[in-house]
Design a protein around this motif. Structure first.
Motif, mmCIF file in Angstrom:
data_model
loop_
_atom_site.group_PDB
_atom_site.id
_atom_site.type_symbol
_atom_site.label_atom_id
_atom_site.label_comp_id
_atom_site.label_asym_id
_atom_site.label_seq_id
_atom_site.Cartn_x
_atom_site.Cartn_y
_atom_site.Cartn_z
ATOM 1 N N GLN A 280 42.931 43.956 41.989
ATOM 2 C CA GLN A 280 41.705 43.963 42.214
ATOM 3 C C GLN A 280 41.380 45.482 42.952
ATOM 4 O O GLN A 280 40.051 45.619 43.209
ATOM 5 N N GLU B 251 39.960 41.140 38.594
ATOM 6 C CA GLU B 251 38.932 41.098 39.583
ATOM 7 C C GLU B 251 38.855 42.897 39.825
ATOM 8 O O GLU B 251 38.448 43.426 40.495
ATOM 9 N N SER C 265 35.761 44.453 41.045
ATOM 10 C CA SER C 265 34.991 43.463 41.966
ATOM 11 C C SER C 265 34.983 44.595 43.636
ATOM 12 O O SER C 265 33.955 44.013 44.398
ATOM 13 N N THR D 217 37.730 37.858 36.636
ATOM 14 C CA THR D 217 36.177 38.111 36.902
ATOM 15 C C THR D 217 35.501 36.867 37.183
ATOM 16 O O THR D 217 35.813 35.673 36.660
#
Length: 258
Positions: A98, A180, A183, A210
């Motif tokens: 992420q 992710e 993000s 996601t």
């Protein structure tokens, strides 16, 4: 009526359960990943999608009290068999996290790290070629080719994430897992990473966690909806978003919960 058979999945998960101590985090999940598709894992926070993703390359092995049961295969081989070399598995099934996490090394050494560890280059010339090719595949070569000795941490957030993707693909993976990956990025950087995922789709099986419904709809061919540790529904992305079969999927996609 078509007689063509669906092609063999690159990875399969069957009857997968994950426990953290007494907590049942993943409950009986079945899912396939194919080499020419992006599979989006969607669902509210804490629903188990990242936990499931980390099962695929045994990232949960290092989590105290975590127990994975069921069967996960890569090219038909159970990745949890005792004989499996986890380091080699993670080269074949790469992970992009992420938050961009470049090593505190030069741009060059970030990408060269894996090939050096795995003995993929016989000479500096070979290594140079792997680094250049990986950065090019990650859409970063033109931006960094004149500063390869600068720290990877000096790049912008979006560039750092593409550097991490270059690092993942430098060891010739077959599957790329993304948790992710956009993000922490601004919309322009997100668009670059999404375009990159589209380009990589034909070379690798890709699974992406996601929270963005729009992103899942844009970049994936398959979507899997998780809720409370259960894989509620999965199928073609268009079908999941336009005519979901389960009320929980419909409620999540339309914003009624999550």
């Amino acid at each position: 009526m078509s007689t063509s058979q669906p092609h063999t999945p690159k990875m399969t998960a069957r009857n997968v359960h994950v426990h953290y101590g007494t907590t049942h985090a993943i409950d009986d999940v079945d899912l396939d990943l194919h080499s020419d598709e992006v599979t989006a894992l969607i669902g509210p926070s804490g629903c188990g999608k990242s936990t499931f993703l980390r099962c695929l390359n045994r990232m949960n092995d290092s989590v105290a009290g975590c127990r994975v049961t069921g069967k996960i295969t890569l090219d038909g081989v159970d990745v949890y068999e005792p004989k499996i070399d986890v380091v080699q598995l993670r080269a074949r099934v790469g992970m992009v996290f992420q938050k961009p996490n470049p090593f505190p090394k030069s741009i060059y050494d970030n990408v060269a790290y894996g090939p050096r560890i795995h003995g993929l280059a016989d000479s500096r010339t070979d290594l140079d070629e792997i680094v250049a090719t990986s950065l090019d595949k990650a859409g970063l070569w033109d931006e960094v080719k004149d500063r390869l000795e600068q720290p990877g941490t000096a790049l912008s957030g979006g560039q750092q994430q593409r550097l991490c993707i270059a690092r993942a693909i430098a060891v010739n993976p077959e599957v790329i897992l993304m948790d992710e990956p956009c993000s922490a990025l601004d919309p322009i950087a997100t668009a670059r990473v999404e375009a990159l995922i589209e380009e990589l789709k034909g070379r690798y099986a890709i699974a992406i966690v996601t929270h963005s419904m729009q992103q899942a709809a844009r970049i994936s061919q398959k979507t899997a909806f998780f809720h409370l540790g259960v894989l509620v529904e999965h199928g073609d992305t268009t079908q999941i978003f336009t005519s979901p079969q389960d009320d929980r999927t419909r409620d999540y996609i339309t914003g009624r919960f999550g």
